[in-house]
Each structure stands twice: as structure tokens, then as C-alpha cells.
Design a protein around this motif. Structure first.
Motif, PDB file in Angstrom:
ATOM      1  N   GLU A  48      56.129  65.657   4.303  1.00 42.08           N
ATOM      2  CA  GLU A  48      55.485  65.805   2.735  1.00 42.08           C
ATOM      3  C   GLU A  48      56.571  64.615   1.856  1.00 42.08           C
ATOM      4  OE1 GLU A  48      55.556  69.196  -0.511  1.00 42.08           O
ATOM      5  OE2 GLU A  48      56.422  69.562   1.244  1.00 42.08           O
ATOM      6  N   SER A  49      55.563  64.187   0.925  1.00 43.69           N
ATOM      7  CA  SER A  49      56.132  63.422   0.041  1.00 43.69           C
ATOM      8  C   SER A  49      55.632  63.883  -1.594  1.00 43.69           C
ATOM      9  CB  SER A  49      55.790  61.984   0.105  1.00 43.69           C
ATOM     10  OG  SER A  49      54.398  61.724  -0.218  1.00 43.69           O
ATOM     11  N   ARG A  50      56.513  64.041  -2.551  1.00 49.49           N
ATOM     12  CA  ARG A  50      56.142  64.503  -3.756  1.00 49.49           C
ATOM     13  C   ARG A  50      56.587  63.427  -4.679  1.00 49.49           C
ATOM     14  NH1 ARG A  50      57.821  71.056  -3.649  1.00 49.49           N
ATOM     15  NH2 ARG A  50      56.426  71.489  -2.087  1.00 49.49           N
ATOM     16  N   VAL A  51      55.703  62.986  -5.513  1.00 47.50           N
ATOM     17  CA  VAL A  51      55.951  61.996  -6.368  1.00 47.50           C
ATOM     18  C   VAL A  51      56.567  62.888  -7.531  1.00 47.50           C
ATOM     19  CG1 VAL A  51      54.977  60.013  -7.897  1.00 47.50           C
ATOM     20  CG2 VAL A  51      54.349  60.487  -5.489  1.00 47.50           C
ATOM     21  N   ARG A  52      57.373  62.333  -8.065  1.00 51.15           N
ATOM     22  CA  ARG A  52      58.125  63.372  -9.314  1.00 51.15           C
ATOM     23  C   ARG A  52      57.907  62.346 -10.572  1.00 51.15           C
ATOM     24  NH1 ARG A  52      58.675  68.322  -7.212  1.00 51.15           N
ATOM     25  NH2 ARG A  52      59.837  68.124  -5.231  1.00 51.15           N
ATOM     26  N   SER A  53      57.801  61.234 -10.525  1.00 51.64           N
ATOM     27  CA  SER A  53      57.738  60.367 -11.931  1.00 51.64           C
ATOM     28  C   SER A  53      57.544  58.924 -11.424  1.00 51.64           C
ATOM     29  CB  SER A  53      59.034  60.307 -12.603  1.00 51.64           C
ATOM     30  OG  SER A  53      60.186  59.732 -11.995  1.00 51.64           O
ATOM     31  N   PHE A  59      61.098  63.011  -0.351  1.00 48.65           N
ATOM     32  CA  PHE A  59      60.447  63.233   0.897  1.00 48.65           C
ATOM     33  C   PHE A  59      61.097  64.357   1.693  1.00 48.65           C
ATOM     34  CE2 PHE A  59      60.108  58.738  -0.307  1.00 48.65           C
ATOM     35  CZ  PHE A  59      58.861  58.423   0.270  1.00 48.65           C
ATOM     36  N   ARG A  60      60.147  65.295   2.282  1.00 49.57           N
ATOM     37  CA  ARG A  60      60.619  66.143   3.151  1.00 49.57           C
ATOM     38  C   ARG A  60      60.477  65.973   4.630  1.00 49.57           C
ATOM     39  NH1 ARG A  60      58.593  70.807   5.492  1.00 49.57           N
ATOM     40  NH2 ARG A  60      56.322  70.573   5.040  1.00 49.57           N
TER      41      ARG A  60
END
Length: 130
Positions: A48-53, A59-60
Motif C-alpha cells: 500500500e502507498s498513502r500520499v499524505r501531502s 509505504f506499507r
């Protein structure tokens, strides 16, 4: 007669400003460093990747370990679009690699800004108390 077009322009500017104000960048969630930063992570391990800004992506991996990548420079529209692509000939994603922001335009994806990655910092995401 000339006032009407100016009012329309002023109205359009005001409404576009209101639309822009709705997407306030959020601060990335707090994270505690859990080790030394690394240059690369295995692509096969990314779950998983989560764009925070515009500058932070988490990245998980398959072992539920999180890596925070803080880009050396802000990447325009990354935080708004929250999606990107990368190309590499290696089996790893590294700090020397480039990501490209993906935009939706007319029902299809188009490429936006391209930006360099930073090092991958192992982190533990801090859960907020409710």
C-alpha cells in the motif's frame, strides 16, 4: 455596460477561489522513527502507498512495516491527486527514482509533475487518542 463583464469575472474568480480553499493540505499523520533510513525498498513487498501531502508518501510492506518517504522538494498536485506512477528496471523502489503525478482529465489519466523520491524512513504511525 462594462460593469457586467467585470462582475462576471469577479464572480468566477471568487467561486474558483472558494473551490481551491476547500482542499486545504492536511499535515501528514505523526510518525515515530523506528530505525535508520534506507535507500530502497522491495517493490514486491509494497502492499500500500498513502500520499499524505505534496511531499510525503507512506509505504506499507507485506510485514506491516511502514516507510515514510519525504521528497526533497514539494511535488505539485501530488497531495491533491493522491496517485502517482513510477518506472524502474530494478526490483526495488529507490531514493534515486522518479515518481509522476497522475491527473484525471476527461475520464482518462494524464501525467503531471515528475519528482524525485527521498530516502525511506522506517516509522511507526502514531495513533491519535479518541
Amino acid at each position: 455596460m462594462r460593469k457586467l463583464p467585470l462582475l462576471i469575472v469577479a464572480s468566477l474568480l471568487a467561486s474558483s477561489g472558494a473551490a481551491l480553499a476547500k482542499h486545504e493540505p492536511k499535515a501528514p499523520p505523526e510518525a515515530r522513527e523506528t530505525g535508520a533510513p534506507v535507500d530502497c525498498i522491495s517493490i514486491s513487498q509494497i502492499r500500500e502507498s498513502r500520499v499524505r501531502s505534496d511531499q510525503v508518501i507512506d509505504f506499507r510492506t507485506s510485514t506491516n512495516k511502514w516507510y515514510r518517504n519525504t521528497l526533497p522538494n514539494s511535488c505539485p498536485s501530488l497531495g491533491f491527486e493522491e496517485r502517482f506512477l513510477y518506472k524502474t528496471s530494478l526490483s526495488q523502489l529507490c531514493s534515486v527514482d522518479i515518481i509522476t503525478v497522475l491527473h484525471t482529465a476527461g475520464g482518462s489519466l494524464t501525467q503531471g509533475a515528475s519528482c524525485g523520491l527521498g530516502k525511506f524512513q522506517p516509522v511507526e504511525l502514531v495513533k491519535k487518542a479518541k
